[in-house]
Design an enzyme around this catalytic site. Sequence first.
Site, PDB file in Angstrom:
ATOM      1  N   CYS A  73       0.974  -1.268  -0.030  1.00  0.00           N
ATOM      2  CA  CYS A  73       0.095   0.114   0.035  1.00  0.00           C
ATOM      3  C   CYS A  73       0.890   1.282   0.076  1.00  0.00           C
ATOM      4  O   CYS A  73       0.350   2.243  -0.485  1.00  0.00           O
ATOM      5  CB  CYS A  73      -0.861   0.068   1.227  1.00  0.00           C
ATOM      6  SG  CYS A  73      -2.270  -1.343   1.247  1.00  0.00           S
TER       7      CYS A  73
ATOM      8  N   HIS B 141      -3.301   7.294   2.016  1.00  0.00           N
ATOM      9  CA  HIS B 141      -3.619   5.950   1.508  1.00  0.00           C
ATOM     10  C   HIS B 141      -4.956   5.795   2.001  1.00  0.00           C
ATOM     11  O   HIS B 141      -5.175   6.065   3.279  1.00  0.00           O
ATOM     12  CB  HIS B 141      -2.573   5.108   2.007  1.00  0.00           C
ATOM     13  CG  HIS B 141      -3.060   3.696   1.872  1.00  0.00           C
ATOM     14  ND1 HIS B 141      -3.466   3.180   0.761  1.00  0.00           N
ATOM     15  CD2 HIS B 141      -3.262   2.677   2.714  1.00  0.00           C
ATOM     16  CE1 HIS B 141      -3.976   1.888   0.895  1.00  0.00           C
ATOM     17  NE2 HIS B 141      -3.826   1.562   2.041  1.00  0.00           N
TER      18      HIS B 141
ATOM     19  N   ASN C 244     -10.026  -0.040  -0.238  1.00  0.00           N
ATOM     20  CA  ASN C 244      -8.673   0.067  -0.293  1.00  0.00           C
ATOM     21  C   ASN C 244      -7.958  -0.534  -1.631  1.00  0.00           C
ATOM     22  O   ASN C 244      -8.116  -1.435  -1.953  1.00  0.00           O
ATOM     23  CB  ASN C 244      -8.067  -0.543   0.761  1.00  0.00           C
ATOM     24  CG  ASN C 244      -6.438  -0.757   1.099  1.00  0.00           C
ATOM     25  OD1 ASN C 244      -5.878  -0.231  -0.093  1.00  0.00           O
ATOM     26  ND2 ASN C 244      -6.211  -1.257   2.338  1.00  0.00           N
TER      27      ASN C 244
END
Length: 324
Positions: A114, A251, A281
């Site tokens: 990520c 993020h 996500n």
Amino acid sequence: MTIRAVATGIGHYLPERVVPNAEFEKTLDTSDEWIRTRSGIERRHFAAEGETTSQMAVRAARKALEMAELTPADIDCVIVATSTPDLTFPSVATMVQEGLGMERGFGYDVQAVCAGFIFALANANGMILSGQAERVLVIGAETFSRIMDWTDRSTCVLFGDGAGALVLEARTGSGSSDDRGILSVDLNSDGRYREMLYVDGGVSTTGEAGKLRMQGNPLFRQAVGKLTETADRALEKAKLTSDDVDWIVPHQANIRIIQGTAKKMGLPMEKVIVTVQDHGNTSAASIPLALSVGVSDGRITPGQLLVAEAIGGGLAWGSVVLRW
């Protein structure tokens, strides 16, 4: 004069299939309210059968190039951040080169889960500052739907697919924090936290891709502190403070992590670009997706100061301060 890596184009791509939370109620002991309350996610996009990470990356790249008023022939380097490549090798970046019709330059992938786009930006910045490249195409692209355990309600409802791309070009600046472009970078990793977020497979272990595994609560506790610390360090390197920040572009993992980080930085949520409700996500794609949305809807404008920060498996985390 100082060389800066300046953003001149941004673009994103999302698969056509939109999956609302309610769809998971058919197969899992979960609900729309449960997912929204714990993550802030309302829907996400899943790639179509046969749709790959590289194909999505190419679509996002074309939009970024169009905004920058460049052609693929103008690009010296392609860096793709991904944990879900089409193949074990070659790199997704070389597939993007082919998809764009590039016959020059070079490309490679970066894998920091990520946090991948932050690490890719750092690489691109280094390429430009060293003179290795004048124009770099930086892409985050993921098909996380391919590594989900669809029986695990704690993880499979959180992730989505997509791609975002950014064009960075070498420009001259004064060397001050008023310059456009990347002003500072802060990168970190600590392998002791591997068990918090990983995929239980790989080429040299099982010979298969495996499925994503996550320890949600311990990861949450690590995330807020580490994200705040890296953002503060990056701002200090740029000789700036949180008072100078126009937008945090985080993020997009979990709305509670986003809110907690903003609070610790002393910034209101009105200064945070939030897209987690629409995208879920998307790992390395989440920051360029959020950045592209913020630019396209007019919130992010030239001259504004942005802080992008992310944490992912490894654990790996970091931040970038840039003036748009």
